[in-house]
Design a protein around this motif. Structure first.
Motif, short mmCIF file in Angstrom:
data_model
loop_
_atom_site.label_atom_id
_atom_site.label_comp_id
_atom_site.label_asym_id
_atom_site.label_seq_id
_atom_site.Cartn_x
_atom_site.Cartn_y
_atom_site.Cartn_z
N GLN A 136 50.15 37.28 47.41
CA GLN A 136 50.61 37.65 48.92
C GLN A 136 51.75 38.48 49.14
N ASP A 137 52.89 38.28 48.26
CA ASP A 137 54.20 38.93 48.46
C ASP A 137 54.23 40.26 47.65
N THR A 138 53.20 40.63 46.69
CA THR A 138 52.80 41.82 46.19
C THR A 138 52.13 42.75 47.25
N ALA A 139 51.13 42.11 47.80
CA ALA A 139 50.55 42.94 48.95
C ALA A 139 51.63 43.19 49.92
N GLU A 140 52.17 42.33 50.47
CA GLU A 140 53.25 42.70 51.50
C GLU A 140 54.16 43.64 51.17
N LYS A 141 54.59 43.77 49.85
CA LYS A 141 55.35 44.71 49.27
C LYS A 141 54.65 45.98 49.30
N PHE A 142 53.61 46.07 48.83
CA PHE A 142 52.58 47.35 48.96
C PHE A 142 52.66 47.90 50.14
N LEU A 143 52.27 47.26 51.34
CA LEU A 143 52.28 47.57 52.67
C LEU A 143 53.75 48.22 53.01
N ARG A 144 54.82 47.39 52.68
CA ARG A 144 56.11 47.92 53.17
C ARG A 144 56.44 49.35 52.39
N ILE A 145 56.13 49.47 51.09
CA ILE A 145 56.15 50.87 50.58
C ILE A 145 55.55 51.90 51.28
N VAL A 146 54.29 51.58 51.74
CA VAL A 146 53.44 52.74 52.31
C VAL A 146 54.07 52.92 53.68
N CYS A 147 54.56 51.86 54.51
CA CYS A 147 55.51 52.11 55.86
C CYS A 147 56.79 52.69 55.48
N ASP A 148 57.52 52.64 54.66
CA ASP A 148 58.80 53.12 54.30
C ASP A 148 58.61 54.60 54.00
N VAL A 149 57.53 55.07 53.00
CA VAL A 149 57.54 56.41 52.46
C VAL A 149 56.86 57.23 53.80
N ALA A 150 56.00 56.51 54.49
CA ALA A 150 55.53 57.22 55.71
C ALA A 150 56.42 57.36 56.84
N THR A 151 57.36 56.55 57.12
CA THR A 151 58.49 56.67 58.20
C THR A 151 59.36 57.89 57.51
N ARG A 152 59.59 57.71 56.31
CA ARG A 152 60.47 58.89 55.84
C ARG A 152 59.80 60.32 56.10
N THR A 153 58.49 60.24 55.66
CA THR A 153 57.69 61.64 55.99
C THR A 153 57.75 62.01 57.45
N PHE A 154 57.70 60.95 58.24
CA PHE A 154 57.58 61.47 59.68
C PHE A 154 59.00 61.92 60.21
N GLU A 155 60.14 61.38 59.73
CA GLU A 155 61.41 61.92 59.95
C GLU A 155 61.66 63.27 59.19
N GLU A 156 61.18 63.49 57.90
CA GLU A 156 61.56 64.71 57.36
C GLU A 156 61.12 66.09 58.22
N HIS A 157 59.83 65.53 58.72
CA HIS A 157 58.89 66.64 59.50
C HIS A 157 59.14 66.42 61.00
N HIS A 158 60.31 65.86 61.28
CA HIS A 158 60.65 65.85 62.67
C HIS A 158 59.41 65.49 63.77
N ILE A 159 58.56 64.60 63.38
CA ILE A 159 57.49 64.06 64.02
C ILE A 159 57.74 62.72 64.36
N PRO A 160 57.46 62.61 65.82
CA PRO A 160 57.85 61.16 66.46
C PRO A 160 57.02 59.90 65.71
N LEU A 161 57.74 58.89 65.26
CA LEU A 161 57.01 57.66 64.73
C LEU A 161 56.21 57.01 65.66
N PRO A 162 54.94 56.93 65.41
CA PRO A 162 53.95 56.18 66.38
C PRO A 162 54.19 54.72 66.56
N ASN A 163 53.88 54.24 67.68
CA ASN A 163 54.26 52.70 67.58
C ASN A 163 53.20 51.87 66.81
#
Length: 239
Positions: free
Chosen positions: A127-154
């Protein structure tokens, strides 16, 4: 874009051979940038990715192509120019492919040796590996939103955003490379993979993905499955 690579009129004609018989059924989608700006709260969302202007132009493209094949030099020159644009675009993908999100070594470094062993031996995730994988996805996606100056969806609409789906597909792709024991990837293969990741992200908004590439098909199926688990808008897969 692929059909215009290293412009050859016969290659373009061959690529459009089937599409040219059904011009009214061809939909041209927005590029990655335009797709990233689609509001993920829209329902249904798939139609928002259609580029109406280019779709309209595509209906007559087979006629233009036929005239070029028949010897219209003016149209041949225009198609050659499009070929140059395609080559330049693909060259940029080659230059930037190593900078997109994560590379294999960086991705591997986010997991413990025990986790990597379990991944490579295809054991069921903890379970902790699955949660880590999802955190990685969210962290990279959030960084991409910020780099492209696109508002982060809720949080409720995040999984329907193109940037999130592209990032998820990329991380699924990296995970599959880890499973296969891949430590490095040739630039040409990375370029192809980045294009396939884009196709995967787009296809999750529609009803399937056709490919003879086993890696691309695997990434698509797993990305689609994970999106459903997140409650995203994912239509039934027909093929």
């Amino acid at each position: 874009m692929e059909s215009f690579k290293l412009y050859r009129l016969e290659n373009i004609a061959r690529s459009w051979g089937v599409l040219g018989r059904f011009p009214g059924q061809v939909l041209v989608l927005k590029g990655n940038r335009g797709s990233s700006l689609v509001d993920p709260a829209t329902f249904p969302i798939a139609n928002e990715f259609i580029d109406r202007e280019q779709t309209s132009e595509a209906e007559s493209f087979h006629e233009i192509l036929a005239a070029a094949v028949d010897g219209n030099e003016k149209l041949q020159k225009q198609l050659a120019m499009r070929g140059e644009w395609a080559d330049e675009h693909i060259a940029r993908i080659m230059d930037n492919s190593a900078e997109i999100g994560l590379d294999i070594s960086e991705f591997l470094g986010l997991f413990t040796p025990i986790e990597v062993k379990r991944i490579r031996t295809r054991q069921r995730w903890q379970q902790d590996t699955a949660e880590k994988f999802l955190r990685i996805v969210c962290d990279v996606a959030t960084r991409t939103f910020e780099e492209h100056h696109i508002p982060l969806p809720n949080a409720h609409h995040l999984a329907d955003a193109f940037i999130f789906r592209f990032t998820l597909a990329q991380c699924v792709y990296l995970m599959e490379l880890v499973r296969r024991g891949t430590l490095d990837r040739k630039a040409e293969l990375v370029r192809n993979d980045v294009i396939d990741i884009s196709y995967t992200a787009y296809s999750t908004y529609f009803d399937g993905f056709m490919s003879s590439d086993g890696l691309a098909a695997t990434v698509h199926n797993r990305t689609r499955f994970l999106l459903r688990q997140q409650g995203a808008q994912v239509p039934p897969q027909l093929f």
